[in-house]
Design an enzyme around this catalytic site. Structure first.
Site, PDB file in Angstrom:
ATOM      1  N   LYS A 136      17.038   2.952   1.522  1.00 39.46           N
ATOM      2  CA  LYS A 136      17.575   2.760   2.869  1.00 39.46           C
ATOM      3  C   LYS A 136      18.803   1.646   2.601  1.00 39.46           C
ATOM      4  O   LYS A 136      18.495   0.681   2.587  1.00 39.46           O
ATOM      5  CB  LYS A 136      16.585   2.246   3.814  1.00 39.46           C
ATOM      6  CG  LYS A 136      16.887   2.476   5.304  1.00 39.46           C
ATOM      7  CD  LYS A 136      15.926   1.485   6.311  1.00 39.46           C
ATOM      8  CE  LYS A 136      14.555   2.146   6.474  1.00 39.46           C
ATOM      9  NZ  LYS A 136      13.801   1.080   7.421  1.00 39.46           N
ATOM     10  N   ARG A 163      -0.103   6.634   7.745  1.00 41.39           N
ATOM     11  CA  ARG A 163      -0.099   6.581   6.091  1.00 41.39           C
ATOM     12  C   ARG A 163      -0.441   8.160   5.747  1.00 41.39           C
ATOM     13  O   ARG A 163      -0.023   8.653   4.539  1.00 41.39           O
ATOM     14  CB  ARG A 163      -0.889   5.657   5.694  1.00 41.39           C
ATOM     15  CG  ARG A 163      -0.535   4.182   5.828  1.00 41.39           C
ATOM     16  CD  ARG A 163      -1.191   3.513   4.682  1.00 41.39           C
ATOM     17  NE  ARG A 163      -1.054   1.934   5.083  1.00 41.39           N
ATOM     18  CZ  ARG A 163       0.019   1.355   4.671  1.00 41.39           C
ATOM     19  NH1 ARG A 163       1.097   1.584   4.063  1.00 41.39           N
ATOM     20  NH2 ARG A 163      -0.100  -0.277   5.160  1.00 41.39           N
ATOM     21  N   ASP A 172      14.277  -0.933   0.894  1.00 41.80           N
ATOM     22  CA  ASP A 172      14.878  -1.192   2.214  1.00 41.80           C
ATOM     23  C   ASP A 172      15.909  -2.539   1.928  1.00 41.80           C
ATOM     24  O   ASP A 172      16.994  -2.455   1.617  1.00 41.80           O
ATOM     25  CB  ASP A 172      14.007  -1.335   3.187  1.00 41.80           C
ATOM     26  CG  ASP A 172      14.694  -1.966   4.630  1.00 41.80           C
ATOM     27  OD1 ASP A 172      15.637  -1.533   4.747  1.00 41.80           O
ATOM     28  OD2 ASP A 172      13.899  -2.226   5.400  1.00 41.80           O
ATOM     29  N   LYS A 190       0.999  -1.273   0.204  1.00 34.95           N
ATOM     30  CA  LYS A 190      -0.084  -0.153  -0.085  1.00 34.95           C
ATOM     31  C   LYS A 190       0.893   1.409   0.071  1.00 34.95           C
ATOM     32  O   LYS A 190       0.309   2.329  -0.440  1.00 34.95           O
ATOM     33  CB  LYS A 190      -0.985   0.205   1.254  1.00 34.95           C
ATOM     34  CG  LYS A 190      -1.841  -1.148   1.462  1.00 34.95           C
ATOM     35  CD  LYS A 190      -2.707  -0.834   2.808  1.00 34.95           C
ATOM     36  CE  LYS A 190      -3.450  -2.145   3.031  1.00 34.95           C
ATOM     37  NZ  LYS A 190      -4.113  -1.952   4.387  1.00 34.95           N
ATOM     38  N   GLY A 191       2.128   1.225   0.290  1.00 39.17           N
ATOM     39  CA  GLY A 191       2.907   2.364   0.760  1.00 39.17           C
ATOM     40  C   GLY A 191       3.040   3.399  -0.303  1.00 39.17           C
ATOM     41  O   GLY A 191       3.497   4.527  -0.066  1.00 39.17           O
ATOM     42  N   ASP A 247       7.371   3.093  -2.517  1.00 39.84           N
ATOM     43  CA  ASP A 247       7.709   4.028  -1.409  1.00 39.84           C
ATOM     44  C   ASP A 247       9.195   4.037  -0.960  1.00 39.84           C
ATOM     45  O   ASP A 247       9.775   5.174  -0.872  1.00 39.84           O
ATOM     46  CB  ASP A 247       6.679   3.833  -0.381  1.00 39.84           C
ATOM     47  CG  ASP A 247       6.913   2.365   0.209  1.00 39.84           C
ATOM     48  OD1 ASP A 247       7.647   1.346  -0.433  1.00 39.84           O
ATOM     49  OD2 ASP A 247       6.084   2.019   1.219  1.00 39.84           O
ATOM     50  N   PHE A 283      13.232   3.569  11.015  1.00 42.79           N
ATOM     51  CA  PHE A 283      11.930   3.072  10.541  1.00 42.79           C
ATOM     52  C   PHE A 283      11.079   4.397  10.363  1.00 42.79           C
ATOM     53  O   PHE A 283      10.910   5.132  11.305  1.00 42.79           O
ATOM     54  CB  PHE A 283      11.168   2.300  11.670  1.00 42.79           C
ATOM     55  CG  PHE A 283       9.926   1.543  10.837  1.00 42.79           C
ATOM     56  CD1 PHE A 283      10.430   0.490   9.955  1.00 42.79           C
ATOM     57  CD2 PHE A 283       8.835   2.027  11.040  1.00 42.79           C
ATOM     58  CE1 PHE A 283       9.172  -0.083   9.454  1.00 42.79           C
ATOM     59  CE2 PHE A 283       7.697   1.368  10.523  1.00 42.79           C
ATOM     60  CZ  PHE A 283       7.948   0.305   9.595  1.00 42.79           C
ATOM     61  N   VAL A 284      10.521   4.630   9.195  1.00 42.07           N
ATOM     62  CA  VAL A 284      10.114   5.965   8.797  1.00 42.07           C
ATOM     63  C   VAL A 284       8.404   5.684   8.647  1.00 42.07           C
ATOM     64  O   VAL A 284       8.075   4.376   8.146  1.00 42.07           O
ATOM     65  CB  VAL A 284      10.562   6.599   7.722  1.00 42.07           C
ATOM     66  CG1 VAL A 284      12.108   6.985   8.118  1.00 42.07           C
ATOM     67  CG2 VAL A 284      10.646   5.981   6.468  1.00 42.07           C
TER      68      VAL A 284
HETATM   69  P1  5GP Z   1      12.163  -4.248   1.217  1.00 40.86           P
HETATM   70  O1  5GP Z   1      12.924  -4.548   2.496  1.00 40.86           O
HETATM   71  O2  5GP Z   1      11.721  -5.484   0.701  1.00 40.86           O
HETATM   72  O3  5GP Z   1      12.968  -3.439   0.300  1.00 40.86           O
HETATM   73  O4  5GP Z   1      10.797  -3.254   1.800  1.00 40.86           O
HETATM   74  C1  5GP Z   1       9.592  -3.792   1.576  1.00 40.86           C
HETATM   75  C2  5GP Z   1       8.529  -2.667   2.021  1.00 40.86           C
HETATM   76  O5  5GP Z   1       8.749  -2.666   3.448  1.00 40.86           O
HETATM   77  C3  5GP Z   1       8.617  -1.139   1.478  1.00 40.86           C
HETATM   78  O6  5GP Z   1       8.101  -0.917   0.487  1.00 40.86           O
HETATM   79  C4  5GP Z   1       7.680  -0.582   2.705  1.00 40.86           C
HETATM   80  O7  5GP Z   1       6.434  -0.702   2.098  1.00 40.86           O
HETATM   81  C5  5GP Z   1       8.322  -1.505   3.792  1.00 40.86           C
HETATM   82  N1  5GP Z   1       9.311  -0.648   4.376  1.00 40.86           N
HETATM   83  C6  5GP Z   1      10.706  -0.851   4.372  1.00 40.86           C
HETATM   84  N2  5GP Z   1      11.504  -0.019   5.282  1.00 40.86           N
HETATM   85  C7  5GP Z   1      10.384   0.883   5.823  1.00 40.86           C
HETATM   86  C8  5GP Z   1      10.417   2.036   6.857  1.00 40.86           C
HETATM   87  O8  5GP Z   1      11.347   2.380   7.289  1.00 40.86           O
HETATM   88  N3  5GP Z   1       9.022   2.109   7.220  1.00 40.86           N
HETATM   89  C9  5GP Z   1       7.843   1.865   6.852  1.00 40.86           C
HETATM   90  N4  5GP Z   1       6.698   2.273   6.999  1.00 40.86           N
HETATM   91  N5  5GP Z   1       7.722   0.722   5.587  1.00 40.86           N
HETATM   92  C10 5GP Z   1       9.155   0.315   5.416  1.00 40.86           C
HETATM   93 MG    MG Z   2       6.015  -0.870  -0.052  1.00 41.49          MG
END
Ligand code: 5GP
Ligand code: MG
Length: 175
Positions: free
Chosen positions: A131, A165, A103, A43-44, A100, A152-153
């Site tokens: 990140k 959100r 990470d 959803k981000g 969004d 964590f944002v």
């Molecule tokens: P990934 O670790 O697979 O790159 O991240 C997948 C998803 O985890 C991101 O698209 C996001 O929705 C969520 N995510 C990762 N880091 C953060 C963060 O710092 N804050 C929030 N709210 N979601 C995060």
């Molecule tokens: Mg996401």
């Protein structure tokens, strides 16, 4: 109860506006005579997508894909699943993934691979936040807003247990 501290703003809405405007300009130039499919990862990305498309100077198609979420954890499980797949045809299309935050990179990498199986003309990644300190999968980010530290944002579409959100800026949640 988690409440965002006003002192914890990491990126103001004005800064976000400038980042999104710059990214929209880059995409509009690169896809000048094209009709790309913007694929948001739910959803981000929903707030970012809404702002981005309104600043683009080219026609685009918009679709979304929903992946399994973090649940209530702030740390990725590392397992990615599609909850809601594509409605649009991808074959021969120029696809831009709209994310969004990258990470670990596992979710975005999963979507790149998912798309490539469907024979698009091209796939690029547009991410508001990066990140890089936690990266586990290689993800080329073609259009990036800004790098963020390993915190964590929330806000601007990003949640913590489905909250925040709706915040117009991006803030840090501790813990
Ligand atoms: P990934 O670790 O697979 O790159 O991240 C997948 C998803 O985890 C991101 O698209 C996001 O929705 C969520 N995510 C990762 N880091 C953060 C963060 O710092 N804050 C929030 N709210 N979601 C995060
Ligand atoms: Mg996401």
């Amino acid at each position: 109860m988690l409440t965002p501290d006003p002192l914890e703003v990491l990126i103001t809405k004005e800064e976000i506006g400038r980042l999104v405007e710059r990214m929209a300009q880059e995409i509009s130039e690169d896809y000048r005579d094209k009709y790309p499919l913007l694929l948001g990862i739910l959803k981000g990305s929903f707030v970012f997508m809404a702002d981005l498309v309104r600043l683009l100077e080219i026609p685009v198609e918009v679709d979304f894909i929903r992946l399994s979420s973090y649940g209530s954890s702030k740390v990725s499980s590392g397992k990615v699943r599609v909850i809601h797949g594509l409605n649009s045809g991808v074959k021969g299309r120029d696809v831009i993934i709209v994310d969004d935050i990258v990470d670990t990179g596992l979710a975005t990498r999963f979507v790149i691979d998912y798309l490539n199986k469907r024979k698009p003309a091209s796939v690029r990644v547009c991410a508001l936040l990066d990140k890089p300190s936690r990266r586990k999968a290689d993800v080329p980010i073609d259009y990036l807003g800004v790098k963020v530290p390993d915190r964590f944002v929330v806000g601007y579409g990003l949640d913590c247990d489905e909250r925040f959100r709706d915040l117009p800026d991006i803030r840090i949640v501790e813990g």
